[in-house]
Scaffold this active site. Structure first.
Site, PDB file in Angstrom:
ATOM      1  N   LYS A  22       5.029   3.809  -1.802  1.00 32.95           N
ATOM      2  CA  LYS A  22       4.632   4.228  -0.692  1.00 32.95           C
ATOM      3  C   LYS A  22       4.250   3.327   0.566  1.00 32.95           C
ATOM      4  O   LYS A  22       4.466   3.311   1.561  1.00 32.95           O
ATOM      5  CB  LYS A  22       3.618   5.516  -0.939  1.00 32.95           C
ATOM      6  CG  LYS A  22       2.863   6.004   0.515  1.00 32.95           C
ATOM      7  CD  LYS A  22       1.954   7.181   0.071  1.00 32.95           C
ATOM      8  CE  LYS A  22       0.501   6.424  -0.080  1.00 32.95           C
ATOM      9  NZ  LYS A  22      -0.292   6.375   0.918  1.00 32.95           N
ATOM     10  N   ASN A  23       3.167   2.294  -0.132  1.00 29.15           N
ATOM     11  CA  ASN A  23       2.482   1.633   0.805  1.00 29.15           C
ATOM     12  C   ASN A  23       3.558   0.208   1.097  1.00 29.15           C
ATOM     13  O   ASN A  23       2.939  -0.417   1.771  1.00 29.15           O
ATOM     14  CB  ASN A  23       1.048   1.002   0.112  1.00 29.15           C
ATOM     15  CG  ASN A  23       0.162   2.298   0.208  1.00 29.15           C
ATOM     16  OD1 ASN A  23       0.523   3.467   0.759  1.00 29.15           O
ATOM     17  ND2 ASN A  23      -0.655   2.427  -0.664  1.00 29.15           N
ATOM     18  N   CYS A 116     -10.907  10.031   7.113  1.00 31.60           N
ATOM     19  CA  CYS A 116     -10.098  10.737   6.168  1.00 31.60           C
ATOM     20  C   CYS A 116     -11.130  11.246   5.196  1.00 31.60           C
ATOM     21  O   CYS A 116     -12.413  11.131   5.569  1.00 31.60           O
ATOM     22  CB  CYS A 116      -9.297   9.657   5.072  1.00 31.60           C
ATOM     23  SG  CYS A 116     -10.211   8.373   4.622  1.00 31.60           S
ATOM     24  N   ARG A 121     -12.406   5.299   8.959  1.00 33.36           N
ATOM     25  CA  ARG A 121     -11.532   4.259   8.483  1.00 33.36           C
ATOM     26  C   ARG A 121     -11.072   3.268  10.052  1.00 33.36           C
ATOM     27  O   ARG A 121     -10.289   3.739  10.590  1.00 33.36           O
ATOM     28  CB  ARG A 121     -10.424   4.440   7.744  1.00 33.36           C
ATOM     29  CG  ARG A 121     -10.866   5.021   6.407  1.00 33.36           C
ATOM     30  CD  ARG A 121      -9.782   5.485   5.675  1.00 33.36           C
ATOM     31  NE  ARG A 121      -8.705   4.587   5.425  1.00 33.36           N
ATOM     32  CZ  ARG A 121      -7.524   4.862   4.640  1.00 33.36           C
ATOM     33  NH1 ARG A 121      -7.213   6.239   4.603  1.00 33.36           N
ATOM     34  NH2 ARG A 121      -6.606   3.959   4.330  1.00 33.36           N
ATOM     35  N   PRO A 122     -12.034   2.256  10.358  1.00 35.23           N
ATOM     36  CA  PRO A 122     -11.953   1.817  11.655  1.00 35.23           C
ATOM     37  C   PRO A 122     -10.634   1.052  11.968  1.00 35.23           C
ATOM     38  O   PRO A 122      -9.894   0.694  10.725  1.00 35.23           O
ATOM     39  CB  PRO A 122     -12.980   0.880  11.778  1.00 35.23           C
ATOM     40  CG  PRO A 122     -13.541   0.618  10.423  1.00 35.23           C
ATOM     41  CD  PRO A 122     -13.221   1.919   9.577  1.00 35.23           C
ATOM     42  N   VAL A 123     -10.289   0.602  13.239  1.00 36.58           N
ATOM     43  CA  VAL A 123      -9.068  -0.301  13.373  1.00 36.58           C
ATOM     44  C   VAL A 123      -9.552  -1.421  14.205  1.00 36.58           C
ATOM     45  O   VAL A 123      -8.584  -1.870  14.932  1.00 36.58           O
ATOM     46  CB  VAL A 123      -7.905   0.625  13.868  1.00 36.58           C
ATOM     47  CG1 VAL A 123      -7.189   1.606  12.989  1.00 36.58           C
ATOM     48  CG2 VAL A 123      -8.507   1.293  15.257  1.00 36.58           C
ATOM     49  N   ASP A 303      -7.079   1.815  -5.068  1.00 35.65           N
ATOM     50  CA  ASP A 303      -6.266   3.155  -5.027  1.00 35.65           C
ATOM     51  C   ASP A 303      -6.144   3.474  -6.616  1.00 35.65           C
ATOM     52  O   ASP A 303      -5.635   4.873  -6.916  1.00 35.65           O
ATOM     53  CB  ASP A 303      -4.886   2.769  -4.294  1.00 35.65           C
ATOM     54  CG  ASP A 303      -4.802   2.717  -3.195  1.00 35.65           C
ATOM     55  OD1 ASP A 303      -3.810   2.496  -2.483  1.00 35.65           O
ATOM     56  OD2 ASP A 303      -5.950   2.983  -2.439  1.00 35.65           O
ATOM     57  N   VAL A 325     -14.441  -1.666  -1.943  1.00 37.80           N
ATOM     58  CA  VAL A 325     -13.158  -1.709  -0.772  1.00 37.80           C
ATOM     59  C   VAL A 325     -13.521  -0.565   0.117  1.00 37.80           C
ATOM     60  O   VAL A 325     -13.921  -0.626   1.373  1.00 37.80           O
ATOM     61  CB  VAL A 325     -12.175  -1.569  -1.253  1.00 37.80           C
ATOM     62  CG1 VAL A 325     -10.714  -1.574   0.007  1.00 37.80           C
ATOM     63  CG2 VAL A 325     -11.755  -2.987  -2.145  1.00 37.80           C
ATOM     64  N   ARG A 395       1.567  13.756  -0.884  1.00 36.55           N
ATOM     65  CA  ARG A 395       1.659  12.730   0.059  1.00 36.55           C
ATOM     66  C   ARG A 395       2.066  11.456  -0.572  1.00 36.55           C
ATOM     67  O   ARG A 395       2.940  10.685   0.233  1.00 36.55           O
ATOM     68  CB  ARG A 395       0.565  12.494   1.055  1.00 36.55           C
ATOM     69  CG  ARG A 395      -0.010  13.571   1.944  1.00 36.55           C
ATOM     70  CD  ARG A 395      -1.334  13.048   2.511  1.00 36.55           C
ATOM     71  NE  ARG A 395      -1.065  11.693   3.294  1.00 36.55           N
ATOM     72  CZ  ARG A 395      -1.814  10.866   3.706  1.00 36.55           C
ATOM     73  NH1 ARG A 395      -3.046  11.401   3.653  1.00 36.55           N
ATOM     74  NH2 ARG A 395      -1.626   9.917   4.279  1.00 36.55           N
TER      75      ARG A 395
HETATM   76  C1  EPZ Z   1      -4.190   0.266   2.789  1.00 36.56           C
HETATM   77  O1  EPZ Z   1      -4.921   1.186   3.618  1.00 36.56           O
HETATM   78  C2  EPZ Z   1      -3.563   1.602   1.821  1.00 36.56           C
HETATM   79  N1  EPZ Z   1      -2.621   2.458   2.770  1.00 36.56           N
HETATM   80  C3  EPZ Z   1      -4.609   2.474   1.276  1.00 36.56           C
HETATM   81  O2  EPZ Z   1      -3.883   3.017   0.580  1.00 36.56           O
HETATM   82  C4  EPZ Z   1      -5.484   1.397   0.645  1.00 36.56           C
HETATM   83  O3  EPZ Z   1      -6.534   2.402  -0.167  1.00 36.56           O
HETATM   84  C5  EPZ Z   1      -5.994   0.439   1.348  1.00 36.56           C
HETATM   85  O4  EPZ Z   1      -4.957  -0.373   2.030  1.00 36.56           O
HETATM   86  C6  EPZ Z   1      -6.788  -0.740   0.497  1.00 36.56           C
HETATM   87  O5  EPZ Z   1      -6.192  -1.648  -0.328  1.00 36.56           O
HETATM   88  C7  EPZ Z   1      -1.393   2.000   3.188  1.00 36.56           C
HETATM   89  O6  EPZ Z   1      -1.032   0.931   2.734  1.00 36.56           O
HETATM   90  C8  EPZ Z   1      -0.651   2.988   3.950  1.00 36.56           C
HETATM   91  P1  EPZ Z   1      -7.391  -1.753   4.907  1.00 36.56           P
HETATM   92  P2  EPZ Z   1      -5.509   0.384   5.050  1.00 36.56           P
HETATM   93  O7  EPZ Z   1      -7.152  -1.988   6.289  1.00 36.56           O
HETATM   94  O8  EPZ Z   1      -4.743  -0.626   5.633  1.00 36.56           O
HETATM   95  C9  EPZ Z   1     -11.898  -1.847   6.564  1.00 36.56           C
HETATM   96  C10 EPZ Z   1      -3.470   5.324  -0.313  1.00 36.56           C
HETATM   97  O9  EPZ Z   1      -4.002   5.972  -1.353  1.00 36.56           O
HETATM   98  N2  EPZ Z   1     -11.207  -2.194   7.703  1.00 36.56           N
HETATM   99  O10 EPZ Z   1      -7.239  -2.787   3.833  1.00 36.56           O
HETATM  100  O11 EPZ Z   1      -6.121   1.238   6.128  1.00 36.56           O
HETATM  101  C11 EPZ Z   1     -11.641  -0.568   5.882  1.00 36.56           C
HETATM  102  O12 EPZ Z   1     -12.663   0.449   6.536  1.00 36.56           O
HETATM  103  C12 EPZ Z   1      -3.956   4.457   0.594  1.00 36.56           C
HETATM  104  O13 EPZ Z   1      -2.187   5.105  -0.873  1.00 36.56           O
HETATM  105  C13 EPZ Z   1     -11.958  -2.326   9.125  1.00 36.56           C
HETATM  106  O14 EPZ Z   1     -13.337  -2.208   8.890  1.00 36.56           O
HETATM  107  O15 EPZ Z   1      -6.832  -0.283   4.245  1.00 36.56           O
HETATM  108  C14 EPZ Z   1     -12.139  -0.605   4.506  1.00 36.56           C
HETATM  109  O16 EPZ Z   1     -13.173  -0.920   4.018  1.00 36.56           O
HETATM  110  C15 EPZ Z   1      -5.401   5.223   0.773  1.00 36.56           C
HETATM  111  N3  EPZ Z   1     -11.591  -2.357  10.167  1.00 36.56           N
HETATM  112  C16 EPZ Z   1     -11.325  -2.137   4.282  1.00 36.56           C
HETATM  113  O17 EPZ Z   1     -11.204  -2.768   5.703  1.00 36.56           O
HETATM  114  C17 EPZ Z   1     -10.192  -2.534  10.278  1.00 36.56           C
HETATM  115  O18 EPZ Z   1      -9.460  -2.716  11.119  1.00 36.56           O
HETATM  116  C18 EPZ Z   1      -9.796  -2.114   3.731  1.00 36.56           C
HETATM  117  O19 EPZ Z   1      -9.088  -1.238   4.729  1.00 36.56           O
HETATM  118  C19 EPZ Z   1      -9.324  -2.318   9.272  1.00 36.56           C
HETATM  119  C20 EPZ Z   1      -9.693  -2.101   7.986  1.00 36.56           C
END
Ligand code: EPZ
Length: 416
Positions: A22-23, A116, A121-123, A303, A325, A395
């Site tokens: 999926k990811n 969620c 989950r900030p961007v 995950d 994480v 999902r």
């Molecule tokens: C991806 O989410 C995956 N989703 C998640 O899988 C997975 O848990 C996550 O990576 C960590 O491995 C997909 O690939 C679609 P991150 P993502 O940005 O990209 C912080 C599942 O169950 N962060 O690596 O959203 C964030 O809060 C899903 O399949 C910021 O602070 O994860 C977290 O603590 C759930 N600011 C950490 O980084 C940002 O702009 C990791 O988040 C972005 C992230």
């Protein structure tokens, strides 16, 4: 609302085929927006999230055909670089359209993803990096508006190796003017495949699989075809079920993607045998408790944290599980305690005392991976378990109850 009903403690045996990841497929699908052409993706899992992404691509103007795991995306007539709130709020990965649409159209409007089940989950990493590439970013009633005539290469460093931010920025930088260097980039296999796919399309990305990516922007990309890598998280979920309930073989896996979990499973006393594309697991006579701390790849995947907690509830002793994480990703814990597990939480640490037996119970899913942990616990528990709100599991897992049934589990979906 559908429920999954399980009569627990059926022995498992046989083989199960793992689906495409999926990811990996979600960012690959958004990368097709970068080209004015037709892209073909194979081994696409039929999930709620892939169908949501198809809906989003069609709103943006792409044409999608999805039959038997083969997805054709024609992005020639894309003319609406916008991702609406009602879709983005159901799937955070919708945010992946930001980079490609901004790169191709110079303008994009994407709803901010909500939080969620387990918290915000900030961007900010995505947005700060795009600003460095020259984008003008404004926030207007919950939408991000991003504009840039032509993105320009820049040096970017992430405080945390964010999977999503790395994905968005490599897609944005692929056709930027000049060179972009990303330090502390994510190295997850799904991001490696995204970078490989972009290079197949004519991008020039170096350092793939390391935390230092160098992207030399090119003027034009062309369509390319790709087969999605197997889903290491689905595989890890089945490995935990095998560790609890009987010898099973997983087909269509890449064992290297599961190194950290495989070594923990052998620490538990399980026997593991792998080939290039399969893993066979046999349960331990006595399940040793094994502490675990999640980390970015190649560390133990967050995950798979919920599934590991489920396993440790039946270990011969106590274990400590820490999620570094996502500090609040433990909504499965109160539900697992309903089975009679003995888990106490302290901040982002689960303190688990193994119990002799779990007893089936009605439980409620809260997110994709929490649901998986409840299903695995239900398969191991004595008596009947009913898991509600299983739209979460749909999902991220393709035909999960059919796959477990084919291994001998007594599990079915009930429309209520
Ligand atoms: C991806 O989410 C995956 N989703 C998640 O899988 C997975 O848990 C996550 O990576 C960590 O491995 C997909 O690939 C679609 P991150 P993502 O940005 O990209 C912080 C599942 O169950 N962060 O690596 O959203 C964030 O809060 C899903 O399949 C910021 O602070 O994860 C977290 O603590 C759930 N600011 C950490 O980084 C940002 O702009 C990791 O988040 C972005 C992230």
């Amino acid at each position: 609302m559908d429920k999954i009903i399980i009569q627990g403690q059926a022995k498992l045996s046989g083989e199960v085929e793992i689906s495409g990841a999926k990811n990996a497929v979600l960012p690959i699908m958004t990368a097709t927006l970068l080209v004015n052409g037709v892209s073909k993706i194979s081994q696409v899992p039929d999930l709620k999230d892939t169908r949501t992404m198809i809906k989003l691509l069609e709103i943006i103007g792409a044409k999608c055909d999805f039959i038997n795991g083969n997805l054709k995306i024609d992005a020639t007539s894309v003319d609406n670089p916008e991702a609406p709130y009602d879709l983005v709020k159901t799937m955070r990965a919708s945010f992946y359209v930001l980079g490609p649409l901004l790169a191709r159209f110079g303008y994009v409007k994407v709803s901010l993803p909500g939080g969620c089940a387990w918290g915000p989950r900030p961007v900010d990493y995505h947005l700060n990096a795009l600003k460095k590439l020259g984008a003008k970013i404004t926030l207007k009633s919950g939408y991000i508006l991003a504009e840039a005539k032509r993105l320009k290469g820049a040096n970017i460093s992430f405080d945390f190796p964010s999977v999503g931010a790395t994905g968005n920025i490599v897609m944005a930088a692929a056709t930027a003017l000049g060179i972009t260097k990303i330090s502390n980039a994510a190295k997850e296999p799904e991001i490696v495949q995204l970078c490989d796919y972009l290079n197949l399309m004519g991008a020039n990305i170096k350092g793939i699989g390391t935390s230092k990516l160098v992207i030399e922007g090119v003027d034009l990309l062309k369509s390319a075809d790709i087969k999605v890598i197997p889903d290491r998280i689905e595989a890890g979920t089945f490995l935990v079920a095998g560790a609890l309930l009987g010898e099973i073989t997983l087909k269509n896996v890449i064992p290297k993607h599961l190194d950290s979990m495989l070594s923990k499973l052998s620490d538990c006393g399980c026997d593991i045998a792998s080939t290039e594309t399969s893993i066979t697991i046999s349960p331990a006579k006595l399940l040793n408790p094994v502490d675990m701390t999640t980390d970015v790849y190649p560390g133990f995947a967050t995950d798979l944290q919920a599934q590991w907690v489920a396993l440790m509830t039946l270990a011969e002793g106590s274990s400590i599980i820490t999620d570094n994480v996502y500090h609040d990703r433990f909504s499965h814990v109160p539900e697992l305690n309903r089975f009679g597990a003995n888990i106490k939480m302290k901040k982002n640490v689960a303190l688990i005392r193994g119990v002799k037996e779990l007893i089936g119970a009605p439980v409620m899913s809260t997110d994709i991976r929490a649901s998986a942990s409840l299903i695995v616990a239900g398969l191991a528990a004595k008596g009947e378990t009913s898991v509600s709100r299983i739209y979460h599991i749909d999902r991220g897992y393709e035909k999960i109850e059919a796959k477990f049934r084919s291994l001998g589990a007594n599990i079915m979906r009930k429309n209520t």
